[in-house]
Design an enzyme around this catalytic site. Structure first.
Site, PDB file in Angstrom:
ATOM      1  N   LYS A  14      53.364  33.205  49.543  1.00 12.76           N
ATOM      2  CA  LYS A  14      52.089  32.482  49.679  1.00 12.76           C
ATOM      3  C   LYS A  14      52.173  31.095  49.030  1.00 12.76           C
ATOM      4  CE  LYS A  14      49.569  35.709  47.626  1.00 12.76           C
ATOM      5  NZ  LYS A  14      50.549  36.771  47.269  1.00 12.76           N
ATOM      6  N   ARG A  89      41.022  39.100  46.315  1.00 12.54           N
ATOM      7  CA  ARG A  89      41.889  40.269  46.176  1.00 12.54           C
ATOM      8  C   ARG A  89      41.093  41.558  46.144  1.00 12.54           C
ATOM      9  NH1 ARG A  89      46.471  37.211  43.324  1.00 12.54           N
ATOM     10  NH2 ARG A  89      48.071  38.727  42.869  1.00 12.54           N
ATOM     11  N   ARG A 128      62.869  35.898  41.029  1.00 14.20           N
ATOM     12  CA  ARG A 128      61.970  34.832  40.584  1.00 14.20           C
ATOM     13  C   ARG A 128      61.747  34.923  39.079  1.00 14.20           C
ATOM     14  NH1 ARG A 128      56.078  34.439  43.360  1.00 14.20           N
ATOM     15  NH2 ARG A 128      55.456  35.964  41.795  1.00 14.20           N
ATOM     16  N   ARG A 134      58.318  34.653  34.051  1.00 14.60           N
ATOM     17  CA  ARG A 134      57.045  35.389  34.147  1.00 14.60           C
ATOM     18  C   ARG A 134      57.261  36.852  33.784  1.00 14.60           C
ATOM     19  NH1 ARG A 134      53.746  34.293  39.643  1.00 14.60           N
ATOM     20  NH2 ARG A 134      52.852  36.288  39.002  1.00 14.60           N
ATOM     21  N   ARG A 146      51.568  46.141  40.513  1.00 11.83           N
ATOM     22  CA  ARG A 146      50.877  45.085  41.272  1.00 11.83           C
ATOM     23  C   ARG A 146      50.739  45.492  42.743  1.00 11.83           C
ATOM     24  NH1 ARG A 146      54.720  40.562  39.451  1.00 11.83           N
ATOM     25  NH2 ARG A 146      53.544  39.018  40.636  1.00 11.83           N
TER      26      ARG A 146
HETATM   27  P1  AMP Z   1      49.671  35.934  41.300  1.00 10.84           P
HETATM   28  O1  AMP Z   1      50.385  34.742  40.755  1.00 10.84           O
HETATM   29  O2  AMP Z   1      48.766  35.594  42.450  1.00 10.84           O
HETATM   30  O3  AMP Z   1      50.606  37.067  41.624  1.00 10.84           O
HETATM   31  O4  AMP Z   1      48.697  36.456  40.147  1.00 10.84           O
HETATM   32  C1  AMP Z   1      49.208  36.851  38.893  1.00 10.84           C
HETATM   33  C2  AMP Z   1      48.184  37.721  38.174  1.00 10.84           C
HETATM   34  O5  AMP Z   1      46.971  36.971  37.976  1.00 10.84           O
HETATM   35  C3  AMP Z   1      47.734  38.971  38.942  1.00 10.84           C
HETATM   36  O6  AMP Z   1      48.630  40.059  38.768  1.00 10.84           O
HETATM   37  C4  AMP Z   1      46.378  39.225  38.302  1.00 10.84           C
HETATM   38  O7  AMP Z   1      46.507  39.786  37.006  1.00 10.84           O
HETATM   39  C5  AMP Z   1      45.828  37.814  38.136  1.00 10.84           C
HETATM   40  N1  AMP Z   1      45.089  37.378  39.351  1.00 10.84           N
HETATM   41  C6  AMP Z   1      45.403  36.355  40.188  1.00 10.84           C
HETATM   42  N2  AMP Z   1      44.500  36.252  41.180  1.00 10.84           N
HETATM   43  C7  AMP Z   1      43.593  37.228  40.980  1.00 10.84           C
HETATM   44  C8  AMP Z   1      42.423  37.663  41.672  1.00 10.84           C
HETATM   45  N3  AMP Z   1      42.010  37.053  42.808  1.00 10.84           N
HETATM   46  N4  AMP Z   1      41.733  38.709  41.165  1.00 10.84           N
HETATM   47  C9  AMP Z   1      42.122  39.329  40.044  1.00 10.84           C
HETATM   48  N5  AMP Z   1      43.225  39.006  39.354  1.00 10.84           N
HETATM   49  C10 AMP Z   1      43.965  37.951  39.803  1.00 10.84           C
END
Ligand code: AMP
Length: 190
Positions: A14, A89, A128, A134, A146
């Site tokens: 994404k 989400r 990654r 991370r 996740r």
């Molecule tokens: P990502 O980089 O999109 O994989 O997001 C990393 C982490 O941020 C996720 O595992 C969640 O803990 C939090 N996060 C990001 N976007 C959301 C969302 N829309 N709703 C809830 N938690 C989020």
């Protein structure tokens, strides 16, 4: 105005594809994960709140995430459109987004879903994690959690956007360039 949701499991590409679309269509890219990580790094109250959830690969609570997303959109009153990456989400995030946008006479144009198998995603994310540092990308158990969060809370959005006629699935296992071309073709027609 083109308002695009980039949809898919963690590691589906994404963020990478958002960079292309952002430049091609002059859109504002909002990645909720990036905003949370920025807050975490700067130890803001929001970052401190989100940390425990993010470290475990759990979703941050809806109220906090929705408020943050709305704040990010409000920073760009003259935008030609937005790319929402990692948001919504949950169903309540999707409903809140529709309500919020409609108050501004805006709406979602399309949800572009990058589809990649979980086994490929685990490999991508562990790779990654070596570069990015991370924590949530370095541990297979957290990665699987996740996916579990996605499968139980995010996957229902597929039907939510299908019902609105806005869902576009794309095979996310091809080359970055060919996926970018497919996404560009769809966005051009919106
Ligand atoms: P990502 O980089 O999109 O994989 O997001 C990393 C982490 O941020 C996720 O595992 C969640 O803990 C939090 N996060 C990001 N976007 C959301 C969302 N829309 N709703 C809830 N938690 C989020």
């Amino acid at each position: 105005m083109k308002n695009i949701i980039l949809f898919g499991k963690p590691g589906a590409g994404k963020g990478t594809q958002a960079e292309f679309l952002k430049v091609t269509f002059d859109l504002i890219h909002i990645s909720t994960g990036d905003v949370f990580r920025f807050n975490l790094k700067n130890e803001t109250p929001l970052g401190i709140l989100a940390k425990g959830y993010m470290d475990n690969g759990d979703l941050v609570p809806d109220e906090v995430t929705i408020q943050m997303l709305e704040g990010e959109v409000d920073k760009h009153p003259n935008a030609a459109g937005f790319i929402f990456d990692g948001f919504p989400r949950t169903t309540s995030q999707a409903e809140a987004l529709d309500t919020f946008l409609s108050k501004k006479a805006m709406s979602i144009s399309a949800t572009l879903a990058l589809e990649v198998s979980e086994d490929i995603l685990v490999k991508r994310l562990l790779n990654r994690g070596k570069d990015s540092g991370r924590a949530d990308d370095q541990d297979e158990e957290k990665i699987r959690n996740r996916f579990a969060e996605y499968n139980s809370k995010t996957a229902p959005l597929i039907d939510f956007y299908k019902a609105q006629g806005k869902f576009h699935p794309i095979n996310g296992e091809g080359s970055i360039t060919s996926i970018a071309e497919q996404l560009t073709d769809i966005v051009e027609q919106l």
